[in-house]
Design a protein around this motif. Structure first.
Motif, mmCIF file in Angstrom:
data_model
loop_
_atom_site.group_PDB
_atom_site.id
_atom_site.type_symbol
_atom_site.label_atom_id
_atom_site.label_comp_id
_atom_site.label_asym_id
_atom_site.label_seq_id
_atom_site.Cartn_x
_atom_site.Cartn_y
_atom_site.Cartn_z
ATOM 1 N N GLU A 103 0.841 -1.212 0.000
ATOM 2 C CA GLU A 103 0.000 0.000 0.000
ATOM 3 C C GLU A 103 0.873 1.259 0.000
ATOM 4 O OE1 GLU A 103 -3.158 0.065 3.048
ATOM 5 O OE2 GLU A 103 -3.014 -2.113 3.039
ATOM 6 N N MET A 104 2.072 1.155 0.560
ATOM 7 C CA MET A 104 2.992 2.296 0.535
ATOM 8 C C MET A 104 4.030 2.159 -0.575
ATOM 9 S SD MET A 104 3.761 3.591 4.382
ATOM 10 C CE MET A 104 3.527 2.089 5.287
ATOM 11 N N ILE A 105 4.480 0.935 -0.812
ATOM 12 C CA ILE A 105 5.579 0.723 -1.766
ATOM 13 C C ILE A 105 5.153 1.005 -3.208
ATOM 14 C CG2 ILE A 105 7.126 -1.020 -2.765
ATOM 15 C CD1 ILE A 105 7.155 -2.290 0.122
ATOM 16 N N ILE A 106 4.020 0.429 -3.625
ATOM 17 C CA ILE A 106 3.608 0.562 -5.029
ATOM 18 C C ILE A 106 3.373 2.025 -5.429
ATOM 19 C CG2 ILE A 106 1.801 -0.050 -6.714
ATOM 20 C CD1 ILE A 106 1.808 -2.873 -5.346
ATOM 21 N N PRO A 107 2.609 2.819 -4.621
ATOM 22 C CA PRO A 107 2.434 4.225 -5.013
ATOM 23 C C PRO A 107 3.753 5.002 -5.045
ATOM 24 C CG PRO A 107 0.907 3.637 -3.242
ATOM 25 C CD PRO A 107 1.832 2.482 -3.415
ATOM 26 N N ALA A 108 4.684 4.680 -4.144
ATOM 27 C CA ALA A 108 5.962 5.418 -4.105
ATOM 28 C C ALA A 108 6.789 5.125 -5.359
ATOM 29 C CB ALA A 108 6.740 5.042 -2.852
ATOM 30 N N VAL A 109 6.893 3.848 -5.707
ATOM 31 C CA VAL A 109 7.696 3.460 -6.883
ATOM 32 C C VAL A 109 7.012 3.919 -8.174
ATOM 33 C CG1 VAL A 109 8.630 1.509 -8.193
ATOM 34 C CG2 VAL A 109 8.793 1.528 -5.691
ATOM 35 N N ASP A 110 5.718 3.616 -8.307
ATOM 36 C CA ASP A 110 4.991 4.018 -9.528
ATOM 37 C C ASP A 110 5.001 5.529 -9.692
ATOM 38 O OD1 ASP A 110 4.487 1.396 -9.881
ATOM 39 O OD2 ASP A 110 2.311 1.488 -9.622
ATOM 40 N N GLY A 111 4.858 6.250 -8.574
ATOM 41 C CA GLY A 111 4.802 7.711 -8.610
ATOM 42 C C GLY A 111 6.094 8.313 -9.129
ATOM 43 N N VAL A 112 7.222 7.826 -8.628
ATOM 44 C CA VAL A 112 8.507 8.390 -9.058
ATOM 45 C C VAL A 112 8.751 8.091 -10.543
ATOM 46 C CG1 VAL A 112 10.166 6.537 -8.496
ATOM 47 C CG2 VAL A 112 10.846 8.882 -8.201
ATOM 48 N N LEU A 113 8.338 6.920 -10.986
ATOM 49 C CA LEU A 113 8.534 6.566 -12.403
ATOM 50 C C LEU A 113 7.638 7.400 -13.316
ATOM 51 C CD1 LEU A 113 8.994 2.697 -12.110
ATOM 52 C CD2 LEU A 113 10.759 4.433 -12.485
ATOM 53 N N ARG A 114 6.414 7.683 -12.855
ATOM 54 C CA ARG A 114 5.507 8.563 -13.631
ATOM 55 C C ARG A 114 6.137 9.930 -13.842
ATOM 56 N NH1 ARG A 114 1.114 5.904 -11.042
ATOM 57 N NH2 ARG A 114 -0.093 4.975 -12.734
ATOM 58 N N VAL A 115 6.676 10.496 -12.768
ATOM 59 C CA VAL A 115 7.260 11.839 -12.830
ATOM 60 C C VAL A 115 8.508 11.839 -13.726
ATOM 61 C CG1 VAL A 115 8.360 13.659 -11.453
ATOM 62 C CG2 VAL A 115 6.292 12.529 -10.601
ATOM 63 N N LEU A 116 9.368 10.832 -13.564
ATOM 64 C CA LEU A 116 10.599 10.775 -14.371
ATOM 65 C C LEU A 116 10.289 10.584 -15.856
ATOM 66 C CD1 LEU A 116 12.906 8.635 -12.052
ATOM 67 C CD2 LEU A 116 13.167 11.063 -12.578
ATOM 68 N N ARG A 117 9.318 9.736 -16.143
ATOM 69 C CA ARG A 117 8.941 9.483 -17.537
ATOM 70 C C ARG A 117 8.439 10.775 -18.189
ATOM 71 N NH1 ARG A 117 5.736 5.068 -16.211
ATOM 72 N NH2 ARG A 117 7.451 3.606 -15.941
ATOM 73 N N ALA A 118 7.551 11.471 -17.453
ATOM 74 C CA ALA A 118 6.990 12.723 -17.983
ATOM 75 C C ALA A 118 8.095 13.767 -18.170
ATOM 76 C CB ALA A 118 5.908 13.251 -17.031
ATOM 77 N N LYS A 165 10.573 4.215 0.549
ATOM 78 C CA LYS A 165 11.470 5.303 0.149
ATOM 79 C C LYS A 165 12.717 4.749 -0.546
ATOM 80 C CE LYS A 165 10.767 9.204 1.025
ATOM 81 N NZ LYS A 165 9.953 10.223 0.327
ATOM 82 N N THR A 166 13.226 3.630 -0.017
ATOM 83 C CA THR A 166 14.432 3.018 -0.588
ATOM 84 C C THR A 166 14.155 2.489 -1.991
ATOM 85 O OG1 THR A 166 14.992 2.299 1.658
ATOM 86 C CG2 THR A 166 16.284 1.351 -0.135
ATOM 87 N N LEU A 167 13.060 1.744 -2.134
ATOM 88 C CA LEU A 167 12.746 1.139 -3.434
ATOM 89 C C LEU A 167 12.403 2.210 -4.468
ATOM 90 C CD1 LEU A 167 10.752 -1.993 -2.227
ATOM 91 C CD2 LEU A 167 13.068 -1.952 -3.177
ATOM 92 N N ALA A 168 11.769 3.300 -4.021
ATOM 93 C CA ALA A 168 11.439 4.392 -4.948
ATOM 94 C C ALA A 168 12.721 5.074 -5.440
ATOM 95 C CB ALA A 168 10.520 5.412 -4.268
ATOM 96 N N GLU A 169 13.678 5.315 -4.533
ATOM 97 C CA GLU A 169 14.920 5.962 -4.966
ATOM 98 C C GLU A 169 15.729 5.027 -5.878
ATOM 99 O OE1 GLU A 169 19.148 7.873 -3.662
ATOM 100 O OE2 GLU A 169 17.751 7.546 -2.002
ATOM 101 N N ARG A 170 15.776 3.746 -5.517
ATOM 102 C CA ARG A 170 16.497 2.771 -6.364
ATOM 103 C C ARG A 170 15.883 2.718 -7.767
ATOM 104 N NH1 ARG A 170 20.933 0.103 -4.761
ATOM 105 N NH2 ARG A 170 21.113 -0.718 -2.658
#
Length: 345
Positions: A103-118, A165-170
């Motif tokens: 519930e915390m990991i998926i939104p953090a990882v998906d969110g960072v990838l959405r922003v970077l892709r855009a 936070k770790t998985l999102a930064e990685r």
């Protein structure tokens, strides 16, 4: 110091109503940039503008808002279109009562990838990611030597929020390497964020000061932390945004060495006179806390931190970017003084 060279540049700041994000917006506006901030709901725009005024800036039309949520692709292309830089601060907040860590990991990882892709697709020059000390210090044998940017949290043992936070930064670094197409990235990893609040929206570290000043904490758990002033966190984001040396680097933001919570209480007691009358400078026993944790999820989340030294160093940010933070004591007292002056206790 409104410099014309910046006035042509647009910077996107995600999660614009957050404690760190608002300080970034303030500093960007003070340095002459134009800012586009994302909000999950545009209902918050008036509140953000009001808090920025508390910080001394009437943003006017130099600041615009767009609705965007980390859990959806909608509007991210528009949010970063025409931007020279993106400061990605938005992150799912820690949940106490989650059923599964995803519930915390998926939104953090998906969110960072959405922003970077855009950002990549829009031709943005550099993204500065607000990561966290949680991506560095967890899951290691106890050590007194300060952690630095070469260390990563061990996700096999880290609590869910720190793991996210770790998985999102990685995921962010991996994206840059594999499909960034020249997009630059820098990460800022703040310790416990203190400093003057602008209103009732602030980081969870501020609750430590609030709870001590209001007497809600019967004493201090044996928890160790580094702290940093939010103004310095924003300053480090801007340095990481424009300094060529920051590309591809992560930077710990800490005011100094770690201290125990009982020392935080002592700083308040020694400096604030009558305002600190309810502060209890007393060490709580670990046994007592472990018993209380059986009933209280908030206390339960503290148990893994008892007796653990969380010392870190900002030597890299100081040496490479010329960063010069307030002291830990100044950050703690600025927090307390702002809570008192804005009647938030």
């Amino acid at each position: 110091m409104n410099t014309n060279s910046n006035s042509e540049k647009l910077v996107a700041v995600t999660g614009g109503s957050g404690f760190i994000a608002m300080r970034c917006i303030l500093q960007l506006l003070n340095e002459g940039y134009q800012v586009r901030a994302t909000l999950r709901s545009l209902d918050r725009e008036a509140k953000v503008r009001e808090m920025l005024k508390t910080g001394g800036v009437d943003a006017g039309d130099r600041l615009t808002f767009i609705k965007a949520d980390l859990s959806s692709d909608e509007n991210w292309a528009e949010a970063v279109s025409g931007c020279a830089y993106v400061i990605h601060v938005a992150s799912p907040t820690p949940k106490l009562n989650f059923k599964h860590e995803d519930e915390m990991i998926i939104p953090a990882v998906d969110g960072v990838l959405r922003v970077l892709r855009a950002a990549r697709d829009a031709g943005v020059k550099r993204v500065v990611l607000t990561s966290a000390i949680g991506a560095i210090v967890y899951g290691h044998p106890n050590q007194t030597a300060p952690y630095d940017e070469t260390t990563w949290t061990d996700t096999t043992t880290a609590p869910a929020y720190q793991k996210s936070k770790t998985l999102a930064e990685r995921a962010a670094w991996e994206f840059i390497e594999q499909e960034g197409n020249g997009l630059e990235l820098a990460a800022v990893n703040p310790t416990g964020v203190m400093g003057p609040v602008l209103g009732s929206d602030y980081s969870h570290s501020i609750d430590i000061i609030k709870n001590l000043l209001t007497g809600q904490m019967p004493g201090c758990p044996k928890i160790n932390s580094c702290f940093v002033d939010v103004r310095d966190v924003a300053d480090l984001h801007l340095r990481a945004m424009t300094n060529p040396a920051a590309n591809g680097q992560r930077f710990i933001a800490t005011a100094g060495e770690s201290i125990w919570l009982v020392e935080v209480a002592r700083i308040l007691k020694q400096n604030l006179g009558e305002a600190a009358a309810k502060v209890k400078v007393k060490q709580l026993s670990n046994t007592l806390l472990r018993m209380a944790a059986l009933k209280d999820p908030k206390i339960k989340s503290m148990i893994p931190l008892l007796d653990v030294i969380m010392n870190t160093t900002s030597a890299k940010a100081i040496a490479l970017l010329g960063w010069s933070p307030h002291t830990t004591e100044e950050a703690i007292l600025a927090t307390a003084e702002s809570l008192i002056s804005l009647n938030l206790l």
